[in-house]
Design a protein around this motif. Structure first.
Motif, PDB file in Angstrom:
ATOM      1  N   VAL A 118       0.851  -1.237  -0.209  1.00 25.00           N
ATOM      2  CA  VAL A 118      -0.029   0.097  -0.018  1.00 25.00           C
ATOM      3  C   VAL A 118       0.941   1.155  -0.175  1.00 25.00           C
ATOM      4  O   VAL A 118       1.800   1.236   0.667  1.00 25.00           O
ATOM      5  N   SER A 152       0.470   5.484  -0.170  1.00 24.81           N
ATOM      6  CA  SER A 152      -0.138   6.877  -0.107  1.00 24.81           C
ATOM      7  C   SER A 152       0.743   7.913  -0.532  1.00 24.81           C
ATOM      8  O   SER A 152       1.921   7.961  -0.920  1.00 24.81           O
ATOM      9  N   THR A 166      -4.484  11.381   2.666  1.00 23.98           N
ATOM     10  CA  THR A 166      -4.289   9.942   1.968  1.00 23.98           C
ATOM     11  C   THR A 166      -3.624   9.197   3.047  1.00 23.98           C
ATOM     12  O   THR A 166      -3.922   7.922   3.158  1.00 23.98           O
ATOM     13  N   ARG A 167      -2.763   9.665   3.884  1.00 24.21           N
ATOM     14  CA  ARG A 167      -2.188   8.996   4.969  1.00 24.21           C
ATOM     15  C   ARG A 167      -3.187   8.274   6.030  1.00 24.21           C
ATOM     16  O   ARG A 167      -3.003   7.272   6.288  1.00 24.21           O
ATOM     17  N   GLY A 224      -4.741   5.491   4.480  1.00 30.33           N
ATOM     18  CA  GLY A 224      -3.905   4.222   4.510  1.00 30.33           C
ATOM     19  C   GLY A 224      -3.724   3.813   5.808  1.00 30.33           C
ATOM     20  O   GLY A 224      -3.929   2.480   6.222  1.00 30.33           O
ATOM     21  N   ARG A 282      -4.941   0.034   7.236  1.00 26.02           N
ATOM     22  CA  ARG A 282      -3.830  -0.983   7.849  1.00 26.02           C
ATOM     23  C   ARG A 282      -4.319  -1.480   9.114  1.00 26.02           C
ATOM     24  O   ARG A 282      -4.177  -2.607   9.583  1.00 26.02           O
ATOM     25  N   MET A 295       2.601   0.151   4.688  1.00 28.10           N
ATOM     26  CA  MET A 295       2.063   1.586   4.054  1.00 28.10           C
ATOM     27  C   MET A 295       3.136   2.447   3.941  1.00 28.10           C
ATOM     28  O   MET A 295       3.793   2.768   4.772  1.00 28.10           O
ATOM     29  N   ILE A 301      -3.219   5.184  -2.583  1.00 30.13           N
ATOM     30  CA  ILE A 301      -4.275   6.177  -2.000  1.00 30.13           C
ATOM     31  C   ILE A 301      -3.598   7.388  -2.282  1.00 30.13           C
ATOM     32  O   ILE A 301      -2.568   7.939  -1.784  1.00 30.13           O
TER      33      ILE A 301
END
Length: 209
Positions: free
Chosen positions: A56, A58, A64-65, A68, A72, A81, A162
């Motif tokens: 994954v 981002s 976006t984080r 993510g 997770r 991520m 993401i």
């Protein structure tokens, strides 16, 4: 180097609606948060689509984080991520945070006239966006192909991004017209809602004929 020459399957996810800015304002590089409830709903919808170990990525932006991290938390069996600034939205320079209606019409029309090369608001150009998205997609493809395949992946995506509307548009363009730069009228019209996802196949550029 991998001898696998098949495309990789990228799941492109748009972040949830942002907070902290008025509707109708321009934002790209601004580091805004996203609506927590919408972020959780998006994470739950994505989680069911992924095989264990799926990597994954981002963007580096908080909106976006956060998605993510929520993903997770639901699926700790996914790959790590990682935040990658190449997945950031277009930088609109001095337009950032301004109402779209207040942006100088002459500047906007100059961008439309030279859509690919104009540094929007003095920030970034669409050509620069396309270049960094292409490099990021090639890097992901190389990493995915270097991993052993167990056969359990089935038709699940090979990797998750993401990211933002502009990046998703850029990848759409690169998938269909990789050797051209867009005019404004040709730029993909995104129909992807906040928090929604779409899958795209990516063939690394050195393999495109």
């Amino acid at each position: 180097m991998s001898t696998d020459h098949s495309p990789i399957r990228l799941l492109l996810v748009r972040h949830a609606p942002v907070t902290g800015i008025a509707p109708g304002c321009c934002y790209g590089a601004l580091d805004l948060a996203a609506d927590p409830a919408a972020t959780q709903r998006a994470a739950a919808a994505i989680a069911a689509r992924l095989a264990p170990g799926t990597p994954v990525w981002s963007s580096s932006r908080r909106r976006t984080r956060l998605l993510g991290e929520a993903l997770r938390a639901l699926r700790p069996d996914l790959g790590p991520m990682r935040a990658d600034a190449r997945l950031d939205e277009l930088d609109f320079g001095r337009w950032e945070g301004q109402p779209w209606a207040a942006i100088d019409r002459t500047e906007f029309e100059a961008w439309m006239a030279d859509f690919a090369h104009t540094r929007v608001g003095g920030g970034e150009s669409v050509a620069q966006l396309l270049a960094r998205v292409a490099v990021a997609a090639d890097a992901v493809a190389e990493e995915v192909r270097a991993q052993p395949r167990t056969g359990a992946e089935g038709l699940a995506p090979d990797a998750v991004w993401i990211t933002h509307a502009g990046v998703i548009r850029a990848l759409d363009w690169l998938c269909t017209r990789p050797r051209e730069l867009p005019q404004a009228a040709d730029w993909p019209r995104l129909a992807l809602d906040f928090g929604a996802a779409v899958e795209r196949s990516w063939m690394p550029r050195f393999q495109k004929q």
